[in-house]
Design a protein around this motif. Structure first.
Motif, short mmCIF file in Angstrom:
data_model
loop_
_atom_site.label_atom_id
_atom_site.label_comp_id
_atom_site.label_asym_id
_atom_site.label_seq_id
_atom_site.Cartn_x
_atom_site.Cartn_y
_atom_site.Cartn_z
N GLN A 125 0.78 -1.17 0.19
CA GLN A 125 0.02 0.07 0.01
C GLN A 125 0.78 1.27 0.02
N ASP A 126 0.71 2.22 -0.81
CA ASP A 126 1.18 3.68 -0.77
C ASP A 126 0.37 4.44 0.27
N GLN A 127 0.71 5.58 0.40
CA GLN A 127 0.32 6.48 1.38
C GLN A 127 -1.38 6.61 1.23
N HIS A 128 -1.97 6.39 2.30
CA HIS A 128 -3.64 6.57 2.48
C HIS A 128 -4.26 5.45 1.78
N GLY A 129 -3.65 4.39 1.29
CA GLY A 129 -4.27 3.45 0.74
C GLY A 129 -4.49 3.43 -0.69
N LEU A 130 -5.01 2.08 -1.43
CA LEU A 130 -5.36 2.09 -2.84
C LEU A 130 -6.71 2.38 -3.31
N LEU A 131 -7.59 2.95 -2.24
CA LEU A 131 -8.85 3.04 -2.82
C LEU A 131 -8.95 4.11 -3.50
N ARG A 132 -8.13 5.07 -3.47
CA ARG A 132 -8.27 6.48 -4.37
C ARG A 132 -7.80 6.13 -5.86
N GLU A 133 -6.90 4.81 -5.99
CA GLU A 133 -6.61 4.43 -7.33
C GLU A 133 -7.76 3.76 -8.07
N LEU A 134 -8.94 3.47 -7.44
CA LEU A 134 -10.04 3.07 -8.08
C LEU A 134 -10.85 4.00 -8.55
N ASN A 166 -6.32 -9.07 -4.17
CA ASN A 166 -5.04 -9.35 -4.52
C ASN A 166 -4.98 -9.00 -6.17
N THR A 167 -6.05 -8.02 -6.66
CA THR A 167 -5.85 -7.48 -7.84
C THR A 167 -4.80 -6.48 -7.76
N ARG A 168 -3.96 -6.55 -8.89
CA ARG A 168 -2.81 -5.44 -9.10
C ARG A 168 -3.14 -4.08 -9.53
N ILE A 169 -2.99 -3.07 -8.86
CA ILE A 169 -3.43 -1.76 -9.31
C ILE A 169 -2.30 -0.66 -9.51
N LYS A 170 -2.22 -0.29 -10.64
CA LYS A 170 -1.17 0.90 -10.91
C LYS A 170 -1.12 1.97 -9.96
N ASN A 171 -0.05 2.01 -9.50
CA ASN A 171 0.16 3.11 -8.45
C ASN A 171 0.65 4.53 -9.06
N GLY A 189 7.33 8.81 -9.86
CA GLY A 189 7.84 10.35 -9.09
C GLY A 189 8.01 10.27 -7.66
N LYS A 190 7.06 9.78 -6.99
CA LYS A 190 7.11 9.84 -5.44
C LYS A 190 7.14 8.73 -4.74
N SER A 191 7.07 7.64 -5.51
CA SER A 191 7.12 6.21 -4.79
C SER A 191 7.92 5.14 -5.63
N THR A 192 8.41 4.05 -5.00
CA THR A 192 9.13 3.02 -5.74
C THR A 192 8.15 1.80 -5.80
N ALA A 193 6.99 1.85 -5.48
CA ALA A 193 5.96 0.78 -5.52
C ALA A 193 5.33 0.84 -6.79
N PRO A 194 5.44 0.02 -7.70
CA PRO A 194 4.75 0.42 -9.07
C PRO A 194 3.36 -0.16 -8.87
N GLU A 195 3.05 -1.05 -8.38
CA GLU A 195 1.78 -1.68 -7.99
C GLU A 195 1.30 -2.02 -6.63
N LEU A 196 -0.05 -1.79 -6.32
CA LEU A 196 -0.38 -1.87 -5.08
C LEU A 196 -1.45 -2.97 -4.95
N PHE A 197 -1.71 -3.82 -3.87
CA PHE A 197 -2.62 -4.76 -3.67
C PHE A 197 -3.13 -4.97 -2.16
#
Length: 259
Positions: free
Chosen positions: A67-76, A97-102, A107-115
């Motif tokens: 998870q990146d800052q404040h979670g993956l919901l905002r990416e949906l 476990n669906t991979r979501i593009k971060n 630019g601001k993270s080293t995590a390309p995908e979240l789940f």
């Protein structure tokens, strides 16, 4: 754009995001693109707070999630389920476990995908009433799913010395700015008042605390939260989890009452 109206009130919603709330000609919501923040409201789910110091990993009963800052919901993206003159309902669905593009990568993270290792459905509804706006969050998911929830609305400021009042003290905008990115904790409160062009009372149900954030004098985020993430080290963020019981959805509410 979804628009809700009553005499002297208008709410504008863009794909689930509260982008405007006019009361007697006064705009209460921070305009997207204005100095301070690129959004006007969002949600923090299923975690609150940064994760970079923990290599973007969060402990759950089903193992580590990314998870990146404040979670993956905002990416949906929200789907509009219902729209009427004074009410609108939006939903986001996620399959475990669906991979979501971060969007913060690279630019601001080293995590390309979240789940997240759990299924969930997240509904956000708006109900415009004579005495203000109710925003409701309804969460359904797997039994035992851990989560945190924060609501992150930004309010426009137009007077020289706006004041935020809790039950225990008054807080100035310079005091909020001085805390910086961590956000100022207002613990154990279910109601808070913003005195600016109008007086806004923000009341909550289900949330235990608030945190306040801004880095500019023209806006402030007054955020109902279930957990203040800076109370623990990032590696121990799971200490702040609540847990779902799949026998019924869990509901949280925020009310904005202007006068």
């Amino acid at each position: 754009m979804t628009i809700l109206t009553l005499p002297k009130q208008q709410v504008r919603i863009d794909q689930g995001e509260l982008v405007g709330y006019l009361v007697d000609g006064h705009e209460l919501i921070h305009k997207k693109g204005s100095p301070g923040w690129r959004n006007s409201d969002t949600e923090m789910f299923p975690i609150i707070g940064p994760t970079n110091e923990a290599d973007f990993k969060v402990h759950t009963p089903k193992g580590e999630a990314v998870q990146d800052q404040h979670g993956l919901l905002r990416e949906l993206k929200y789907e509009l389920l219902e729209a009427a003159d004074t009410k609108a309902v939006f939903e986001k669905r996620y399959q475990a476990n669906t991979r979501i593009k971060n969007s913060k990568y690279p630019g601001k993270s080293t995590a390309p995908e979240l789940f997240w290792p759990y299924d969930f459905n997240f509904k956000k509804s708006y109900h415009l009433k004579e005495d203000g706006l109710e925003i409701c969050f309804e969460i359904e998911g797997e039994d035992g799913m851990p989560f945190m929830l924060g609501y992150h609305p930004a309010f426009s400021l137009t007077t020289e010395h706006p004041i935020i009042k809790s039950q225990k003290k008054e807080i100035s905008i310079p005091e909020v700015m001085a805390v910086g990115s961590r956000a100022l904790q207002v613990p154990n409160e279910s109601s808070i008042i913003l005195k600016d062009q109008l007086e806004l009372t923000i009341k909550t149900e289900g949330f235990e605390h608030f945190m306040l954030w801004t880095e500019v004098p023209n806006m402030v985020c007054i955020e109902p939260i279930t957990f203040y993430p800076y109370a623990v080290e990032q590696a121990n963020l799971d200490a702040g989890f609540k847990y779902l019981n799949n026998s019924k959805p869990i509901v949280f509410r925020a009310f904005i009452h202007p006068k």
